[in-house]
Design a protein around this motif. Structure first.
Motif, PDB file in Angstrom:
ATOM      1  N   THR A  25       0.823  -1.208   0.000  1.00 40.08           N
ATOM      2  CA  THR A  25       0.000   0.000   0.000  1.00 40.08           C
ATOM      3  C   THR A  25       0.857   1.259   0.000  1.00 40.08           C
ATOM      4  O   THR A  25       0.589   2.201  -0.733  1.00 40.08           O
ATOM      5  N   TYR A  26       1.897   1.264   0.829  1.00 39.68           N
ATOM      6  CA  TYR A  26       2.757   2.449   0.891  1.00 39.68           C
ATOM      7  C   TYR A  26       3.406   2.709  -0.471  1.00 39.68           C
ATOM      8  O   TYR A  26       3.496   3.853  -0.921  1.00 39.68           O
ATOM      9  N   LEU A  27       3.850   1.617  -1.125  1.00 37.13           N
ATOM     10  CA  LEU A  27       4.485   1.778  -2.446  1.00 37.13           C
ATOM     11  C   LEU A  27       3.468   2.265  -3.479  1.00 37.13           C
ATOM     12  O   LEU A  27       3.751   3.174  -4.263  1.00 37.13           O
ATOM     13  N   LEU A  28       2.270   1.669  -3.465  1.00 37.20           N
ATOM     14  CA  LEU A  28       1.214   2.107  -4.389  1.00 37.20           C
ATOM     15  C   LEU A  28       0.914   3.586  -4.180  1.00 37.20           C
ATOM     16  O   LEU A  28       0.684   4.336  -5.121  1.00 37.20           O
ATOM     17  N   ALA A  66       9.521  -4.996  -6.467  1.00 35.14           N
ATOM     18  CA  ALA A  66       8.171  -4.480  -6.171  1.00 35.14           C
ATOM     19  C   ALA A  66       7.900  -3.207  -6.972  1.00 35.14           C
ATOM     20  O   ALA A  66       6.817  -3.037  -7.537  1.00 35.14           O
ATOM     21  N   VAL A  67       8.890  -2.316  -7.050  1.00 30.23           N
ATOM     22  CA  VAL A  67       8.725  -1.060  -7.794  1.00 30.23           C
ATOM     23  C   VAL A  67       8.469  -1.357  -9.268  1.00 30.23           C
ATOM     24  O   VAL A  67       7.585  -0.774  -9.901  1.00 30.23           O
ATOM     25  N   LYS A  68       9.242  -2.312  -9.810  1.00 35.06           N
ATOM     26  CA  LYS A  68       9.079  -2.670 -11.230  1.00 35.06           C
ATOM     27  C   LYS A  68       7.681  -3.261 -11.481  1.00 35.06           C
ATOM     28  O   LYS A  68       6.994  -2.899 -12.437  1.00 35.06           O
ATOM     29  N   THR A  69       7.237  -4.161 -10.595  1.00 34.19           N
ATOM     30  CA  THR A  69       5.916  -4.797 -10.775  1.00 34.19           C
ATOM     31  C   THR A  69       4.789  -3.765 -10.660  1.00 34.19           C
ATOM     32  O   THR A  69       3.819  -3.812 -11.416  1.00 34.19           O
ATOM     33  N   ILE A  70       4.926  -2.826  -9.726  1.00 33.78           N
ATOM     34  CA  ILE A  70       3.890  -1.790  -9.571  1.00 33.78           C
ATOM     35  C   ILE A  70       3.847  -0.903 -10.816  1.00 33.78           C
ATOM     36  O   ILE A  70       2.772  -0.531 -11.291  1.00 33.78           O
ATOM     37  N   ASP A  71       5.016  -0.609 -11.375  1.00 31.55           N
ATOM     38  CA  ASP A  71       5.047   0.142 -12.654  1.00 31.55           C
ATOM     39  C   ASP A  71       4.304  -0.632 -13.742  1.00 31.55           C
ATOM     40  O   ASP A  71       3.536  -0.058 -14.511  1.00 31.55           O
ATOM     41  N   LEU A  89      -6.102  -6.481  -3.990  1.00 36.41           N
ATOM     42  CA  LEU A  89      -5.035  -6.700  -3.011  1.00 36.41           C
ATOM     43  C   LEU A  89      -5.629  -6.999  -1.634  1.00 36.41           C
ATOM     44  O   LEU A  89      -5.205  -7.918  -0.943  1.00 36.41           O
ATOM     45  N   LEU A  90      -6.644  -6.219  -1.269  1.00 39.07           N
ATOM     46  CA  LEU A  90      -7.273  -6.426   0.045  1.00 39.07           C
ATOM     47  C   LEU A  90      -7.919  -7.803   0.146  1.00 39.07           C
ATOM     48  O   LEU A  90      -7.940  -8.414   1.204  1.00 39.07           O
ATOM     49  N   SER A  91      -8.431  -8.285  -0.981  1.00 40.48           N
ATOM     50  CA  SER A  91      -9.129  -9.581  -0.944  1.00 40.48           C
ATOM     51  C   SER A  91      -8.173 -10.726  -0.643  1.00 40.48           C
ATOM     52  O   SER A  91      -8.587 -11.823  -0.309  1.00 40.48           O
ATOM     53  N   GLU A  92      -6.865 -10.449  -0.754  1.00 42.07           N
ATOM     54  CA  GLU A  92      -5.878 -11.497  -0.461  1.00 42.07           C
ATOM     55  C   GLU A  92      -5.724 -11.727   1.045  1.00 42.07           C
ATOM     56  O   GLU A  92      -5.069 -12.660   1.466  1.00 42.07           O
ATOM     57  N   LEU A 143      -8.055   4.105   5.472  1.00 40.24           N
ATOM     58  CA  LEU A 143      -7.714   5.456   5.000  1.00 40.24           C
ATOM     59  C   LEU A 143      -7.177   5.391   3.576  1.00 40.24           C
ATOM     60  O   LEU A 143      -7.603   6.129   2.694  1.00 40.24           O
ATOM     61  N   MET A 144      -6.209   4.477   3.364  1.00 42.41           N
ATOM     62  CA  MET A 144      -5.570   4.356   2.045  1.00 42.41           C
ATOM     63  C   MET A 144      -6.588   3.938   0.983  1.00 42.41           C
ATOM     64  O   MET A 144      -6.564   4.419  -0.142  1.00 42.41           O
TER      65      MET A 144
END
Length: 566
Positions: free
Chosen positions: A35-38, A159-164, A192-195, A300-301
């Motif tokens: 979440t923080y990265l997103l 993680a950064v690459k996958t989020i991109d 993501l939350l459903s995981e 919040l996020m």
């Protein structure tokens, strides 16, 4: 909607697997870090978009990444007794720690080498994120104890690459399918939350989003309503209310290209058609509370990811003495914890039920939180409908006499799999009499019961999407068309029951108490004919004399049985 996008689903699965392999195996911890990265990525994207929009329109826009940033611990703090020169010296010291905000952009730091990137994100970008909305902000307040714990440089780079990659697929989808980017981004976060497939320590688990959409459709929140969830988790109900209101306003404004989603509901998160005043009203309408600090941050996020910049989500035990709100909300939607119990000494004295069971206390508390004329839609375990204890009956009496209990919708036990197999029901009620009012006339005349058999998904642990919408759309249509004079057939899937019948059953609200089963008469052959058939299947066509010679085995036993029934 992600069911229809295997590429996006596969990228999200990759992200989870990378965190798992990188040593972060607790789903709740992983989702927080993702979440923080997103959020960092979204912040950069949104800022760049607003900059280009401002250039296009000629308006002034100050970027969040313009200028310098000094971490809070290095900022000048004048204490009483400080001289001017001491304060100046602190300001000079603080300047030493100034960071060029531009370097805190996702698009800047993603180009760094692995080790440098981890140190930069951990030591500068994350503290900047926590400080983002200023010290008075609710978001900053709840981010205070948040920690960035991605341990390995390689995991951060991956993680950064996958989020991109995920954002790239979202943008392409938005262009090709015409679906709003905001909605796709929201869907990704929901995915993501459903995981989080493990029930939390407080018996909390995610409410399926199609059930939230159903409940919102029954309640029909409007712009200007004050809406709450006293056990909000990841804020699914508040988001459901927000999307419903935004969709209705978009339709009123003439939006015509909205199509039903996989559950048959028309929804959008995009508030672009709203006036600034409407957006401000809507943003101040949503209030959520939870007793789990991680869930507060995720809630919040979740709302911020869907375009609500400053949500009112707070850390609070709404059953305790410290929570004193009353008659405050037009709408309350909730799926409160089922299995908990609360310390008797900490229960709010305004609650009258003599129990420590949270599922009962929450429903009474929700009744208390509603304004007169306010409506609640709540999920309860079915035991609440028929429990024989004093507190159970008292609560049901409150719902019948002090509220107009509009509907009881019994749901099948698989709705909350894989978290729990408990049978649940939806209660829909409007507050008519306050807790201290003298009830001149019980508020409920008739209760509408519906037996939900299918919700559009398989009722096993996999919860696979089935063809069609199950009973979801039928429930909405029939609820809106309910009529006491005609909805009297108790062998049907839904029917209305007058209050007198419920009082006669000691306020029992279980559907099975009122539903009449239809028995179909079936004619069977006489036992001797069935036994003849079984013998023939064993030995074929053999005459009586030869059969009589059989000394043992199954044929002998069948013959003896035939002799008994003969």
């Amino acid at each position: 909607m992600l069911q229809n996008n295997p590429e996006l689903k596969s990228k999200i699965d990759q992200l989870w697997n990378k965190f798992w392999a990188g040593g972060i195996s607790n789903p709740l911890t992983a989702i927080e870090q993702i979440t923080y990265l997103l959020f960092m990525k979204r912040l950069d994207e949104l800022d760049l978009k607003r900059q280009s929009d401002a250039e296009w329109t000629g308006e002034k826009y100050i970027s969040k990444f313009e200028g310098k940033w000094i971490p809070p611990e290095y900022r000048a703090k004048s204490r009483d007794g400080d001289t001017q020169s001491e304060t100046d010296k602190k300001l000079v010291d603080g300047k030493m720690y100034e960071i060029d905000k531009r370097t805190l952009r996702w698009s800047e730091f993603k180009r760094m080498q692995a080790e440098e990137m981890l140190q930069h994100v951990q030591g500068k970008v994350f503290p900047f994120l926590k400080d983002l909305n200023g010290t008075a902000s609710n978001f900053t307040h709840h981010m205070k104890n948040a920690v960035f714990i991605i341990p390995k440089p390689a995991l951060l780079v991956e993680a950064v690459k996958t989020i991109d990659d995920i954002f790239e697929v979202m943008e392409r989808d938005s262009r090709e399918k015409g679906q709003a980017f905001q909605d796709i981004q929201g869907d990704v976060y929901e995915m993501l939350l459903s995981e989080i497939a493990t029930a939390g320590k407080n018996g909390q688990f995610r409410t399926p989003r199609h059930i939230i959409k159903l409940m919102t459709e029954l309640v029909q929140p409007q712009l200007g309503h004050k809406i709450a969830d006293p056990a909000c988790g990841s804020s699914g109900f508040l988001l459901g209310a927000y999307q419903y209101i935004v969709t209705q306003l978009a339709i009123k404004a003439g939006t015509t290209n909205l199509l039903p989603d996989e559950d048959g509901f028309v929804r959008t998160s995009v508030a672009a058609a709203l006036t600034e005043k409407a957006q401000a009203i809507l943003a101040s309408s949503l209030w959520g509370y939870d007793i789990d600090a991680t869930m507060v941050r995720l809630g919040l996020m979740n709302l911020m990811m869907h375009g609500i910049d400053e949500p009112h989500i707070d850390y609070k035990d709404t059953l305790s003495k410290s929570y004193t709100e009353e008659a405050e909300y037009d709408i309350v939607m909730a799926n409160p914890p089922f299995t908990g119990s609360i310390d008797k000494g900490d229960i709010n004295e305004a609650l009258s039920l003599s129990t420590t069971k949270t599922e009962l206390l929450f429903v009474e508390n929700i009744y208390r939180l509603l304004k007169k004329g306010g409506t609640a839609c709540v999920i309860v375990p079915q035991g609440v409908l028929f429990g024989s204890g004093g507190a159970f009956k008292t609560l049901r009496k409150i719902l019948i006499e002090r509220c107009e209990l509009k509907a009881v919708i019994a749901m099948p036990s698989g709705v909350f799999k894989p978290y729990a197999g408990v049978s649940t029901a939806i209660l829909l009620f409007t507050k008519v009499w306050g807790p201290l009012d003298k009830v001149a006339q019980p508020a409920t005349e008739y209760v509408w019961f519906y037996d939900m058999c299918a919700d559009g998904y398989s009722l096993d642990d996999r919860r696979t999407k089935q063809e069609g919408y199950g009973d979801l759309q039928d429930i909405v249509t029939r609820y809106q068309a309910r009529y006491p004079e005609t909805d009297t057939d108790r062998t049907a899937q839904c029917f209305m029951v007058p209050r007198a019948d419920i009082e006669a059953e000691d306020y029992d609200l279980s559907l099975s108490r009122y539903k009449q089963d239809v028995f179909e008469e079936v004619h069977y052959d006489p036992p001797s004919v069935i036994l003849d058939r079984l013998i023939q299947a064993e030995v074929g066509n053999v005459n009586e004399a030869d059969l009589a010679k059989v000394q043992s085995g199954i044929v002998r036993e069948l013959l003896e049985l035939k002799g008994m029934v003969g």
